[in-house]
Design a protein around this motif. Structure first.
Motif, PDB file in Angstrom:
ATOM      1  N   UNK A  16       0.696   7.513  -4.384  1.00  0.00           N
ATOM      2  CA  UNK A  16       0.361   6.422  -3.481  1.00  0.00           C
ATOM      3  C   UNK A  16      -0.844   5.697  -4.086  1.00  0.00           C
ATOM      4  N   UNK A  17      -0.881   4.381  -3.935  1.00  0.00           N
ATOM      5  CA  UNK A  17      -1.986   3.589  -4.468  1.00  0.00           C
ATOM      6  C   UNK A  17      -3.024   3.401  -3.369  1.00  0.00           C
ATOM      7  N   UNK A  18      -4.262   3.802  -3.637  1.00  0.00           N
ATOM      8  CA  UNK A  18      -5.296   3.695  -2.605  1.00  0.00           C
ATOM      9  C   UNK A  18      -5.822   2.255  -2.528  1.00  0.00           C
ATOM     10  N   UNK A  19      -6.666   1.937  -1.540  1.00  0.00           N
ATOM     11  CA  UNK A  19      -7.146   0.556  -1.382  1.00  0.00           C
ATOM     12  C   UNK A  19      -7.900   0.004  -2.577  1.00  0.00           C
ATOM     13  N   UNK A  20      -8.394   0.885  -3.462  1.00  0.00           N
ATOM     14  CA  UNK A  20      -9.117   0.436  -4.647  1.00  0.00           C
ATOM     15  C   UNK A  20      -8.208   0.277  -5.868  1.00  0.00           C
ATOM     16  N   UNK A  21      -6.904   0.519  -5.686  1.00  0.00           N
ATOM     17  CA  UNK A  21      -5.963   0.395  -6.789  1.00  0.00           C
ATOM     18  C   UNK A  21      -5.771   1.656  -7.600  1.00  0.00           C
ATOM     19  N   UNK A  22      -6.395   2.761  -7.210  1.00  0.00           N
ATOM     20  CA  UNK A  22      -6.255   4.037  -7.904  1.00  0.00           C
ATOM     21  C   UNK A  22      -4.982   4.747  -7.435  1.00  0.00           C
ATOM     22  N   UNK A  23      -4.168   5.207  -8.389  1.00  0.00           N
ATOM     23  CA  UNK A  23      -2.991   6.006  -8.035  1.00  0.00           C
ATOM     24  C   UNK A  23      -3.442   7.411  -7.660  1.00  0.00           C
ATOM     25  N   UNK A  24      -2.943   7.890  -6.537  1.00  0.00           N
ATOM     26  CA  UNK A  24      -3.266   9.224  -6.043  1.00  0.00           C
ATOM     27  C   UNK A  24      -2.000  10.071  -5.946  1.00  0.00           C
ATOM     28  N   UNK A  25      -2.156  11.350  -6.191  1.00  0.00           N
ATOM     29  CA  UNK A  25      -1.047  12.303  -6.172  1.00  0.00           C
ATOM     30  C   UNK A  25      -0.793  12.745  -4.734  1.00  0.00           C
ATOM     31  N   UNK A  26       0.399  12.433  -4.225  1.00  0.00           N
ATOM     32  CA  UNK A  26       0.759  12.829  -2.862  1.00  0.00           C
ATOM     33  C   UNK A  26       1.900  13.838  -2.864  1.00  0.00           C
ATOM     34  N   UNK A  27       2.190  14.409  -4.052  1.00  0.00           N
ATOM     35  CA  UNK A  27       3.353  15.284  -4.176  1.00  0.00           C
ATOM     36  C   UNK A  27       3.193  16.607  -3.451  1.00  0.00           C
ATOM     37  N   UNK A  28       1.958  16.973  -3.068  1.00  0.00           N
ATOM     38  CA  UNK A  28       1.804  18.192  -2.283  1.00  0.00           C
ATOM     39  C   UNK A  28       2.270  17.994  -0.846  1.00  0.00           C
ATOM     40  N   UNK A  29       2.464  16.741  -0.443  1.00  0.00           N
ATOM     41  CA  UNK A  29       2.932  16.423   0.911  1.00  0.00           C
ATOM     42  C   UNK A  29       4.390  15.995   0.933  1.00  0.00           C
ATOM     43  N   UNK A  30       4.808  15.230  -0.076  1.00  0.00           N
ATOM     44  CA  UNK A  30       6.215  14.852  -0.215  1.00  0.00           C
ATOM     45  C   UNK A  30       6.615  15.085  -1.667  1.00  0.00           C
ATOM     46  N   UNK A  31       7.749  15.688  -1.923  1.00  0.00           N
ATOM     47  CA  UNK A  31       8.107  16.052  -3.293  1.00  0.00           C
ATOM     48  C   UNK A  31       8.428  14.861  -4.177  1.00  0.00           C
ATOM     49  N   UNK A  32       8.917  13.781  -3.570  1.00  0.00           N
ATOM     50  CA  UNK A  32       9.332  12.627  -4.347  1.00  0.00           C
ATOM     51  C   UNK A  32       9.430  11.443  -3.400  1.00  0.00           C
ATOM     52  N   UNK A  33       9.712  10.261  -3.941  1.00  0.00           N
ATOM     53  CA  UNK A  33       9.957   9.078  -3.131  1.00  0.00           C
ATOM     54  C   UNK A  33      11.434   8.763  -3.271  1.00  0.00           C
ATOM     55  N   UNK A  34      12.234   9.398  -2.437  1.00  0.00           N
ATOM     56  CA  UNK A  34      13.671   9.237  -2.467  1.00  0.00           C
ATOM     57  C   UNK A  34      14.213   8.912  -1.091  1.00  0.00           C
ATOM     58  N   UNK A  35      15.537   8.954  -0.905  1.00  0.00           N
ATOM     59  CA  UNK A  35      16.135   8.560   0.370  1.00  0.00           C
ATOM     60  C   UNK A  35      15.516   9.237   1.584  1.00  0.00           C
ATOM     61  N   UNK A  36      15.229  10.530   1.501  1.00  0.00           N
ATOM     62  CA  UNK A  36      14.680  11.234   2.663  1.00  0.00           C
ATOM     63  C   UNK A  36      13.289  10.742   3.018  1.00  0.00           C
ATOM     64  N   UNK A  37      12.525  10.327   2.019  1.00  0.00           N
ATOM     65  CA  UNK A  37      11.149   9.893   2.265  1.00  0.00           C
ATOM     66  C   UNK A  37      11.068   8.428   2.692  1.00  0.00           C
ATOM     67  N   UNK A  38      12.187   7.711   2.670  1.00  0.00           N
ATOM     68  CA  UNK A  38      12.196   6.295   3.048  1.00  0.00           C
ATOM     69  C   UNK A  38      12.440   6.088   4.541  1.00  0.00           C
ATOM     70  N   UNK A  39      12.649   7.174   5.272  1.00  0.00           N
ATOM     71  CA  UNK A  39      12.830   7.065   6.720  1.00  0.00           C
ATOM     72  C   UNK A  39      11.560   6.509   7.362  1.00  0.00           C
ATOM     73  N   UNK A  40      11.688   5.688   8.398  1.00  0.00           N
ATOM     74  CA  UNK A  40      10.501   5.081   9.022  1.00  0.00           C
ATOM     75  C   UNK A  40       9.441   6.090   9.439  1.00  0.00           C
ATOM     76  N   UNK A  41       9.842   7.239   9.957  1.00  0.00           N
ATOM     77  CA  UNK A  41       8.860   8.231  10.400  1.00  0.00           C
ATOM     78  C   UNK A  41       8.047   8.768   9.228  1.00  0.00           C
ATOM     79  N   UNK A  42       8.716   9.032   8.112  1.00  0.00           N
ATOM     80  CA  UNK A  42       8.009   9.553   6.943  1.00  0.00           C
ATOM     81  C   UNK A  42       7.081   8.493   6.348  1.00  0.00           C
ATOM     82  N   UNK A  43       7.535   7.257   6.274  1.00  0.00           N
ATOM     83  CA  UNK A  43       6.681   6.197   5.753  1.00  0.00           C
ATOM     84  C   UNK A  43       5.459   5.996   6.645  1.00  0.00           C
TER      85      UNK A  43
END
Length: 281
Positions: A16-43
């Motif tokens: 995920x890109x933080x407000x300062x433009x730095x890419x941050x690792x969010x893989x400990x919370x979601x394994x990937x950005x795929x169909x399951x993670x695109x659901x409105x609740x997950x986003x």
């Protein structure tokens, strides 16, 4: 919110890109950005995270295609009147549809491979739409509710395969690396109006395309609704919305096509930039 996938090809992780433009690792919370993670609740859950508290990603890390598990890539041809004119065609009465193979996907800074025998490889900067919830015969007024986000896209095309090999555009559209996406998947709340985006593309530093999505023949809700009448759009599917004038095929007095060593640089308002070096296949 801007979501990314980073790491070696085939082993990307969610970021995920933080407000300062730095890419941050969010893989400990979601394994990937795929169909399951695109659901409105997950986003919504990802948007609520304080991204600055996540581990920072090395700035040299490769960025991959920002969405995993893409089932299909549906494309709209001739969706700008100026591009239809440069191709010598009349603006269509209905959206022209074709497909790109998911195996054509690559990251925003990966090499674009010109396939063996290709002599007319071309560029097309486009707005891409990523589907978040299932669409089947959805009316235009409800279409945008099914969008998870938007991406910068380059609909790389081999015109000789597309137009000179017995019909069907798909032959010239689905070669490996012919669908660079990213750098980011940008959610609708962050991007704003998808019909007010500047699009541009340069080859070797020369500006070739300079358009705006306000010039769509068929706007985003109409395109999505139209496609959903003919095929179900599933979470993770990608829709490419067409390119403005300035492609290589339309250059005058002679068409201009890509060769190994050429560098494409392209961008769109709010969607970041790509830099793509062409290599021999």
């Amino acid at each position: 919110m801007k979501l990314v996938r980073f790491g070696p090809a085939g082993a990307e992780r969610a970021g995920i890109v933080d407000p300062d433009g730095q890419v941050r690792d969010v893989s400990m919370l979601v394994p990937d950005i795929g169909p399951a993670q695109l659901a409105p609740r997950t986003l919504a859950a990802l948007a609520a995270i304080d991204a600055r508290r996540l581990p920072a990603v090395d700035g040299q890390a490769r960025l991959g295609c920002p969405v995993a598990g893409v089932g299909k890539i549906v494309c709209v041809g001739l969706n700008y009147a100026d591009h239809a004119r440069e191709a010598g065609l009349s603006p269509p009465a209905e959206p022209v549809l074709f497909m790109k193979a998911p195996s054509a996907l690559c990251g925003p800074h990966d090499a674009v491979r010109i396939p063996p025998g290709a002599v007319k490889t071309d560029w097309e900067v486009e707005l891409g739409i990523v589907i978040g919830t299932r669409m089947q015969s959805v009316p235009p007024g409800q279409a945008l509710a099914h969008v998870a986000g938007y991406v910068l896209a380059n609909d790389v095309s081999e015109r000789s395969y597309q137009m000179e090999r017995g019909g069907q555009w798909d032959k010239g559209k689905g070669c490996d690396t012919f669908a660079p996406l990213g750098p980011w998947l940008v959610t609708p709340d962050e991007l704003g109006d998808p019909h007010a985006l500047g699009l541009w593309l340069e080859v070797n530093g020369e500006r070739m395309q300079d358009g705006n999505t306000r010039d769509f023949i068929f706007p985003v809700p109409d395109v999505l609704s139209y496609i959903s009448r003919f095929m179900t759009l599933e979470p993770g599917d990608v829709v490419l919305t067409g390119t403005p004038a300035g492609v290589g095929l339309g250059q005058r007095p002679e068409p201009r096509f890509l060769r190994p060593g050429d560098v494409m640089r392209l961008g769109a308002t709010g969607l970041g930039e790509q830099r793509l070096v062409c290599v021999g296949g």
